[in-house]
Write a protein that holds these residues in place. Structure first.
Motif: not given
Length: 531
Positions: A265-274
């Motif tokens: 339910p909280r995908n994505p768990l790792v993600h470079t957002a900036s």
């Protein structure tokens, strides 16, 4: 979030910059230390109960990790470097030492492998892309060993030409499977050395919002972990390079290895957002139980501004929530984290300086895309590395290379050549993109962009000491007759564009040695130091 440099992070951790950037530390220290180890090289363990990512600096992508009792083993994609698939060992997930190179025969460009153990036997499942080397194929292979140190078997072709990134899994009935890219899987025989039946599609991966900046959907790197009542399937999507915000980690779970799979339910768990974050393109994760029963995840990422170092291995804490799902912690991993296992810093990595009195072939040195007889080109004798010349230039003469994980470093070596030989030092991405300085008996030979750039006069003749300095992607060369008096060579270079998003191939810029033409070159006293 503002971008934080490694220097700033260590300073905020209370570590003296004089110690950090002073001389090399070659012995283990029990007092708080900087993230510097042998020859000043970067290491994760801060020596005060914390570590600072990366745990494996330099190009160590697609980490596959195995918990084997109290021991941990890890290996990485090695692409066209042979011997390949170096296996590393750790007790605490932070400090690692090389054990062996499991793959010696060139079977192609080695992509994300899977290291596992089943019924007392170790297996490596290896996807490859076909190269120009005879006998290479786009497929997946398996090798096995009864001892992690080897000997490892010859590769067995599993005939999977349409998929990459096999992930080994054991079902609730004991059946063996390989999960593959695209949400597919295939059954394995009981001995794990062949497939049964056809590849089948079993999972439709979660999709990110359409407006996100990514490279491609590319569901890949499936890893299966069984915990409690569930099988957890972890994948990477978004493309492994391209936009720094593309690569990410997603997950799903099922009560059966056969599905159906429920999206996290909280995908994505790792993600470079900036683009301001320390680590870019973070993805390709594996869960592993820590030495104290806690949980961790390893994945890779590019260091902000240093694509040339390739994808480096990162370690992040993992927590389990009351709903039976897990989450990755650590934020963008720019700050120190409490170590999985308390205790002083232990040996990590290996010294890259080489006096050629011991055999470091396969642990440190690898050929790039070697032919079947390439190993016959090297011979060690009385502290001298003899390298038989081949081809006309580094583009046609596979160089000997090593992985350096520092942003700034220099390396140097005494080189003596035969008449008709051309030899030197390189920063090598692949056979079409490299730079360096070589020489024959009459001229220097300058290399840039993977081409020869000029041949000024060489006053030293057939023997000299060369130095290459890579100071945060600004490259200079120095020459000496005696190793004490140095002259800066009249050509400098900027190499920040020598990376995957320019050239492709998923590689890094690696220090190396080459010998072309006829005869042989003799190398002595290879010295590496971080700056």
């Amino acid at each position: 979030m503002p971008k934080t440099s490694r220097r700033d992070a260590l300073k905020s951790a209370g570590l003296g910059l004089g110690l950090l950037f002073g001389g090399s530390a070659t012995t283990v220290q029990t007092a708080p230390v900087s993230a510097r180890g042998v020859e000043g090289q970067r290491r994760a363990d801060l020596g005060d109960g914390r570590f600072l990512n990366p745990i494996m600096a330099g190009d160590h992508p697609d980490p596959s990790i195995l918990k084997d009792g109290a021991d941990y083993y890890m290996t990485f994609s090695t692409f066209e470097a042979y011997p390949g698939l170096i296996i590393w060992h750790s007790k605490d997930l932070v400090n690692w030492q090389p054990v062996t190179a499991a793959l010696t025969r060139n079977i192609g460009s080695v992509w994300a492998p899977e290291l596992c153990r089943h019924k007392g036997r170790y297996y490596l499942y290896i996807p490859t892309k076909q190269t120009k080397t005879p006998g290479s194929r786009t497929t997946s292979w398996v090798i096995w060993a009864d001892d992690i140190k080897g000997p490892w078997s010859e590769p067995v072709d599993l005939n999977l030409p349409d998929h990459i990134d096999p992930g080994h899994a054991i079902g609730e009935d004991g059946a063996r499977w390989l999960f593959l890219s695209g949400g597919d899987r295939v059954r394995l025989s009981d001995d794990g050395l062949s497939t049964i039946g056809e590849v089948e599609h079993v999972y439709n991966p979660w999709r990110y919002p359409a407006e996100w900046d990514v490279e491609s959907f590319s569901p890949e790197g499936p890893k299966v972990t069984r915990q409690g009542d569930y099988f957890y399937l972890i994948l990477a999507v978004g493309g492994t390079a391209g936009p720094p915000t593309g690569h990410m980690v997603i997950a799903a779970r099922s009560r059966s290895i056969n599905g159906p799979w429920e999206q996290h339910p909280r995908n994505p768990l790792v993600h470079t957002a900036s683009l301001d974050e320390k680590w870019w393109s973070r993805g390709h994760a594996t869960l592993v139980e820590g030495p104290k029963g806690d949980w961790w995840g390893v994945y890779h990422g590019y260091e902000n501004g240093f694509w040339t170092l390739g994808r480096q291995t990162l370690l992040a804490p993992v927590t389990w929530s009351a709903d039976g799902w897990f989450d990755f912690g650590g934020g963008d991993l720019s700050q120190p984290i409490k170590k999985p296992l308390p205790g002083p810093a232990t040996p990590h990595g290996l010294a890259l300086s080489d006096d050629f009195t011991t055999d470091k072939y396969g642990r440190q040195w690898n050929f790039f895309n070697p032919s079947a007889d390439e190993t016959g080109r090297i011979r060690r004798e009385n502290g001298i590395l003899h390298l038989t010349a081949r081809g006309e230039a580094p583009s046609s003469s596979p160089p000997l290379l090593c992985v350096a994980g520092d942003q700034a470093y220099e390396f140097e070596c005494d080189i003596e050549i035969d008449p008709g030989t051309r030899a030197g030092l390189l920063l090598f991405y692949d056979s079409s993109l490299y730079c360096g300085l070589g020489f024959d008996a009459q001229t220097f030979i300058t290399h840039q962009y993977g081409i020869e750039r000029g041949r000024p006069a060489n006053p030293y003749g057939q023997r000299m000491r060369l130095r290459v300095r890579n100071d945060r992607q600004i490259v200079s060369f120095h020459t000496s007759a005696d190793g004490e008096t140095w002259k800066r060579f009249d050509r400098g270079m900027e190499v920040s564009g020598y990376h995957h998003n320019v050239r492709g191939g998923f590689l890094m810029l690696r220090p190396g040695l080459y010998a072309a033409g006829e005869g042989e070159a003799r190398f002595r006293n290879f010295t590496y130091r971080a700056l």
